[in-house]
Write an enzyme that holds these catalytic residues in place. Sequence first.
Site, PDB file in Angstrom:
ATOM      1  N   HIS B  79       0.945  -1.285   0.225  1.00 30.02           N
ATOM      2  CA  HIS B  79       0.206  -0.086   0.032  1.00 30.02           C
ATOM      3  C   HIS B  79       0.827   1.141   0.182  1.00 30.02           C
ATOM      4  O   HIS B  79       1.989   1.194   0.214  1.00 30.02           O
ATOM      5  CB  HIS B  79      -1.020   0.124   1.085  1.00 30.02           C
ATOM      6  CG  HIS B  79      -0.140   0.142   2.657  1.00 30.02           C
ATOM      7  ND1 HIS B  79       0.527  -0.981   3.115  1.00 30.02           N
ATOM      8  CD2 HIS B  79      -0.229   0.985   3.297  1.00 30.02           C
ATOM      9  CE1 HIS B  79       0.870  -0.699   4.135  1.00 30.02           C
ATOM     10  NE2 HIS B  79       0.659   0.537   4.396  1.00 30.02           N
ATOM     11  N   HIS B  81       1.377   4.114   2.008  1.00 32.97           N
ATOM     12  CA  HIS B  81       1.894   4.612   2.951  1.00 32.97           C
ATOM     13  C   HIS B  81       3.447   4.777   2.907  1.00 32.97           C
ATOM     14  O   HIS B  81       4.292   3.931   2.404  1.00 32.97           O
ATOM     15  CB  HIS B  81       1.754   4.338   4.188  1.00 32.97           C
ATOM     16  CG  HIS B  81      -0.037   4.201   4.649  1.00 32.97           C
ATOM     17  ND1 HIS B  81      -0.495   3.571   5.722  1.00 32.97           N
ATOM     18  CD2 HIS B  81      -0.649   5.457   4.277  1.00 32.97           C
ATOM     19  CE1 HIS B  81      -1.747   4.024   5.768  1.00 32.97           C
ATOM     20  NE2 HIS B  81      -1.832   5.151   4.938  1.00 32.97           N
ATOM     21  N   ASP B 201       2.012  -8.141  10.785  1.00 30.30           N
ATOM     22  CA  ASP B 201       2.111  -6.765  11.287  1.00 30.30           C
ATOM     23  C   ASP B 201       1.838  -6.907  12.721  1.00 30.30           C
ATOM     24  O   ASP B 201       0.910  -7.315  13.349  1.00 30.30           O
ATOM     25  CB  ASP B 201       0.940  -6.042  10.667  1.00 30.30           C
ATOM     26  CG  ASP B 201       0.734  -4.765  11.049  1.00 30.30           C
ATOM     27  OD1 ASP B 201       1.704  -4.103  11.871  1.00 30.30           O
ATOM     28  OD2 ASP B 201      -0.198  -4.111  10.799  1.00 30.30           O
ATOM     29  N   HIS B 370     -10.467   8.828  16.356  1.00 33.45           N
ATOM     30  CA  HIS B 370      -9.597   8.139  15.606  1.00 33.45           C
ATOM     31  C   HIS B 370      -9.658   6.564  16.045  1.00 33.45           C
ATOM     32  O   HIS B 370      -9.837   6.278  17.090  1.00 33.45           O
ATOM     33  CB  HIS B 370      -8.502   8.665  16.101  1.00 33.45           C
ATOM     34  CG  HIS B 370      -7.073   7.735  15.596  1.00 33.45           C
ATOM     35  ND1 HIS B 370      -6.901   8.017  14.275  1.00 33.45           N
ATOM     36  CD2 HIS B 370      -6.033   7.240  16.146  1.00 33.45           C
ATOM     37  CE1 HIS B 370      -5.827   7.071  13.867  1.00 33.45           C
ATOM     38  NE2 HIS B 370      -5.229   6.745  15.024  1.00 33.45           N
ATOM     39  N   HIS B 374      -4.186  -0.574  12.371  1.00 33.20           N
ATOM     40  CA  HIS B 374      -3.826  -1.982  12.651  1.00 33.20           C
ATOM     41  C   HIS B 374      -4.358  -2.903  13.811  1.00 33.20           C
ATOM     42  O   HIS B 374      -5.011  -2.427  14.411  1.00 33.20           O
ATOM     43  CB  HIS B 374      -2.425  -1.586  13.448  1.00 33.20           C
ATOM     44  CG  HIS B 374      -1.410  -0.756  12.476  1.00 33.20           C
ATOM     45  ND1 HIS B 374      -0.545  -1.515  11.547  1.00 33.20           N
ATOM     46  CD2 HIS B 374      -1.053   0.599  12.252  1.00 33.20           C
ATOM     47  CE1 HIS B 374       0.066  -0.401  10.988  1.00 33.20           C
ATOM     48  NE2 HIS B 374      -0.346   0.761  11.412  1.00 33.20           N
ATOM     49  N   ASP B 450      19.765  13.767   3.583  1.00 27.24           N
ATOM     50  CA  ASP B 450      20.112  15.242   4.515  1.00 27.24           C
ATOM     51  C   ASP B 450      20.186  16.432   3.213  1.00 27.24           C
ATOM     52  O   ASP B 450      21.154  16.317   2.678  1.00 27.24           O
ATOM     53  CB  ASP B 450      21.088  15.173   5.175  1.00 27.24           C
ATOM     54  CG  ASP B 450      21.344  16.352   6.118  1.00 27.24           C
ATOM     55  OD1 ASP B 450      20.453  17.572   5.892  1.00 27.24           O
ATOM     56  OD2 ASP B 450      22.208  16.682   6.848  1.00 27.24           O
TER      57      ASP B 450
END
Lengths: 560, 560
Positions: B79, B81, B201, B370, B374, B450
Site C-alpha cells: 500500500h 503509505h 504486522d 480516531h 492495525h 539530508d
Amino acid sequence: MAIGRPPAATGPPLRIVPLGGVGEIGKNMMVFEYGEDIVVIDCGLMFPDEEMFGIDLVVPDVTYLRERRDKVKAFLITHAHEDHVGGLPYVLPDFPGVPVYASTLARGLLGNKIKEHKLTENPILPFEAGQSIQIGPFEATAFRIGHSIPDAMGIVLRTPLGAIVHTGDFKFDHTPVDGKLSDFAILAKLGEEGVLCLLSDSTRAESPGYTPSERTVGDAFREIMEPLQGRVIVATFASNIARVQQVFDAAETFGRKVAVVGRSMEQNARVAAELGYLRFPSTGMVPKEKIRETPEGELVIATTGAQGEPMAGLARMANRDHRFVEIGPGDTVIVSASAIPGNEEYVARTIDNLFKNGANVFYDAVKRAHVSGHASQEELKLMLGMTKPRHFIPIHGEFRMLVQHGRLAALTGVPAQNIFIIENGQPIEFQADGTARRAAPVPAGYVFVDGLSVGEVGDIVLRDRRALANDGMFIVVVTVDKQTGNIVGQPEIVTRGFVAGLEDPVIGGAVERITAAIANPGDHTSEIALLKEQIKEGLSRYLYEQTKRRPMVFPVVVEI
Amino acid sequence: MAIGRPPAATGPPLRIVPLGGVGEIGKNMMVFEYGEDIVVIDCGLMFPDEEMFGIDLVVPDVTYLRERRDKVKAFLITHAHEDHVGGLPYVLPDFPGVPVYASTLARGLLGNKIKEHKLTENPILPFEAGQSIQIGPFEATAFRIGHSIPDAMGIVLRTPLGAIVHTGDFKFDHTPVDGKLSDFAILAKLGEEGVLCLLSDSTRAESPGYTPSERTVGDAFREIMEPLQGRVIVATFASNIARVQQVFDAAETFGRKVAVVGRSMEQNARVAAELGYLRFPSTGMVPKEKIRETPEGELVIATTGAQGEPMAGLARMANRDHRFVEIGPGDTVIVSASAIPGNEEYVARTIDNLFKNGANVFYDAVKRAHVSGHASQEELKLMLGMTKPRHFIPIHGEFRMLVQHGRLAALTGVPAQNIFIIENGQPIEFQADGTARRAAPVPAGYVFVDGLSVGEVGDIVLRDRRALANDGMFIVVVTVDKQTGNIVGQPEIVTRGFVAGLEDPVIGGAVERITAAIANPGDHTSEIALLKEQIKEGLSRYLYEQTKRRPMVFPVVVEI
C-alpha cells in the site's frame, strides 16, 4: 478609615502570581502577595525539552521576586519532588535569610541538596501537616494529602480577604500504603467557612474516574513475582518511598532479600528509613557489591531509571554497562512507572534492550504495575465540591489540562467568570470587595541551567546551537596581503557536522568560490568586515545550492 | 536429479532478509531470495528521531540488494503509505528497469513521487487484489486486507518450498467505509493448503481485544458536529482516504460544505477522487481561497498536521501563520489521530495553542475520533489461526512488540523454535526440507537523507552535530611569526552556542590562556599541528573548568 465599613474593604489587593507550573508540567512556583508581604509556595525545576539543546535544567525566572526582595518572607514547600523543590538551589542565593518551611521528610530529602549547594543562608524550618504558622498577614496551615511521596501536603493561606487553598500535588487514596489519609475534615470545614480561591492540581484533569490506590501496585508486584524463580528487578522513581516500600514488602512475601541500586534511590531510602518513613524487609538487605554473590531466586533489586534516562540504573543495566548488575536471560524486570511526556522514546528503547538481552519485562502496555500520584476527574470534582471555592485557578498542568479542569469547576458550580485559566506571569488580583481580575502580566519565563551557568545561556545561544545541530559549521581562513589585497596561499577549511570529510567534492568547489570572491573584489572590499561578509554570503549560497543544507559559515580573514 | 526424491529437497535455500521494519516502526522492506531471483516487498522510509540532528529522512541500507543487483526482479507494494513506499525514490535509481507492482490507488499516489524524482527508469505495473503474477520461481498473489488506506493488500508468495504470507499493514474491519472486506477466503484456503511462513504486522501486538471499525470514527464526527454552529476543522492523515471520506460524509449530513487544505491532502484527495476512491459531498467543495467568504456554520475544513508537524496545516493555523485559515474563538477542532511515538510533544503543543486561541478542541484524551489501522491481539490471533503457519516472523514493530506478537503465535500453536524474533539484517533461511534457521547477518542500517545527500551524512557527522548542539563551538585564530615563534597581535575568537557574547569574562581568560600557551611552548611546538593540539587541549580544559561545558574548540594557526 470610614466607620461601619469592614476593614478589609479598604485594604490592599491580594495578588496571586504564577511563576511556574501553569501551562506547563514542572517548575511549580506560586507567589502570594498582600501589601508588604509575599509568601511563595514551592520552587521547582523542570527538565529541558528536546529543543533546549545542551541545557541541564530549567528553573523559574524570579525577576518578580527579586524586584520585591524585601517583601519575600517565606518559601513554603508542599513536598520534596524535584518539580516542587529543585529550583531552590538556584533561587535561594538571591534571598538570604528567608526561611524555607517543609515537612520532616521533605527537610530530610532537602538535606543533601542543601549540603551539595552549600545553602547555609536560609533556615530550613519545620512545617508539618496540621501545623499553622503566621507570616505577616498570612496564616499558613499545612494539611495532609495523598501523593506519590509520604508527607505530601496542601496549604491553606488565610488572608485578610479570605482563605486560599493550594492543593499541592494530590490524589485521594483511601488505602494509602502508610495508612495516613488525606485530611478531609479541614477541606470540608473550609468549604463551610468559605474559600476565596482554590488552586488545584490539574495533571490528570483529562482522565475520567478515580486514580487507583497506590496499594494496587503492591498487588501487581505480588502477582508478577509469585511464579518467578529468577532475579527480579523493579525500576521506579527514587522519591516514591511508598512504591519502594511495596517492593520491599513484596520481596519479603516471597522470602527474597532486597538490594537498592542507584544513587538517588539509595540516598532517599537511607533518609526515609532514618526518619521512619521506610521499613526494611525482615528478609534483609543486600549491599550492591554483594549482588553477584546472592542466589538469583533470593533477590529483588530496586533501582532507578524507570523513565529510561540513559545514565540511570535500568538503562545501564539494559546496556550491560552497570558495575553491579547485568540483566540477561532468567531476569524479570518490572517497569513501575509510566513515561513522562518527552521520555516515551527513552523508555521504549530501554524496554527493547531488555528484551534483546533475553529478560522478560512487565511494562505499562502488558501489565499495569504503576498508578499515578495525581487525582482524576472524580477526585478533582470531590475537591471542588468539598471546598466550594468562590474563585478557581487550575494549576500544575499544560494549558489544555487547565482548560479541562476549568470545565470540571464549572460543572461543580463555580461561576465561569471566576475561573481563571492562566499562564505563568499572569497575576490574578483580588480586590478588597472579594472580586478578582487579571492584572498586567509580569516577567515569568525560563532560566536555563547549563553547566555552572544559571541564566547566562539564553535564546540566542540556543538558536545558534539549533543551527549548528541541523547542518553543522564551516570555517574558512584566508590570509590576505594587506598591500595588494591578494590572497596568500590556499584558504584553510575546517568543517564539522556538514560533510564527512575535506575530500568531499563540495569542499573543492568552495575553495574555488572563495578564491574567486577575493580575486574579484567589488567596491569597498578593502574593508575586512565587508570582505568577510562577502565570503560568508557567497559561500553560504554556494553550499546551499550544492547540498540544500545551511551550515553556519565563519570566515576568518588574516591580513599580513 | 535422483529419481524418487522430491525435486525441492535438493534445491537452493529460500532466504527471507529484513532490511527494514523489524525492531523499528517504519521503512518497511522485506527481501525474498530463491536461487537467482529476488523479489522485494515494500520500500519505505522513516522519519528521524530526535537524536538524528538535521536529518530529513531515513531510508533502508540496500547494500545487500546492490551486491545482488542482477537477481532483483521486482518490487511489490502492499500500500502507498510513506513507511512502505517512501524509500523508492532513493532506492530505485540503483535498480533501473526493475518493475514496481502496485494497486490502482497506490500507482495513482506514487505518480506524484515518480514525477517529482524523475523516476522514469522503472515501469510501474498493475497488481490488484486477487491478481497473481509469476516472477521467476515466485508466484505472487495480492489479497485485499483492511487498513487505513483503500486498496491495501497482503501478498502470498508461492515458492518451491511452500507459501509465504506477508500481511502488509492490516486490521480486520467488518464494516469498512468502502464496503470492501478483507479476503478471508484466501487466508482460510492457504491455512488448509499449508503455509510455510507467516509475516504479520505487529504494530498493535501490545493491544488486547479488537481494533474498532473505521466506521466508528464517522459516528464520532457526527456526534461532535451535530450541536455546533461555528466552523469545524478536522485534522487527520493525508493518506487516510477513508477518514477524509468520513469527514465529507459528516459534513454532508449537516449541510456543510468542505474545504481541503494542505498540499499532501489536496494531492491525495484529487488522485483518490479521480480514481473513484473518494466521493465529494453533495453539499459542495470550497476552494481554500474562498474559505474566508464562506459562512462559518456552513463549513468543514479537512487538513493535515494531526501529528503537530510544525510546518503542516493545523500547527500553522494554530500559530495564526496560515494563509487561508486562522483558528480562533467559535471554531471547533477535531484532531482525528493519535500521536505517533516521538510526536507527542508536537501534538500537545498544537492542542495547547488552539485552546489559547480560544478554539474548542476534541482530541484523544477527551473524545475518541480516531481508530488505528492495525490489528489488535484478537485479530492477530485470528490471522494466525486462519493461516496456521509452520513458521512465524513478526514484522512491522519495535522489538518488544515483536516479542508480544511471538507470544501470541506460540499461544495459537506455532512451535517456539519456529518463531523468529529478528532485527533488520538477520536473514532466516529455509532449507529444502522445510526447516528454518537464522543465517549470518547482512548489512542493514540507516541511510540518512539530508538535503540533496543520500547516505553521505553518517555517524561521524551526527556525532559532531550532537557535540555542537550540546555546548556550541569556539574558534581561536592566532597569527604566529614564523621566525620567532611569537604571537602577532591578539588571538581572534569566534564562538557560537557557548556564551552569550565575547564580553563574557570567560573569553578574556581564554585569550590569556592561549597567549600563555604560545609564550611558553614545550618541546616540538614549532610544528603547527602540535601547537594547535596544545591550544586545543589547554583551552578545552580551561573552558570546562570555568563553565563545566565542553564546546568544540577549533584552533587556527596562521604563520607569517
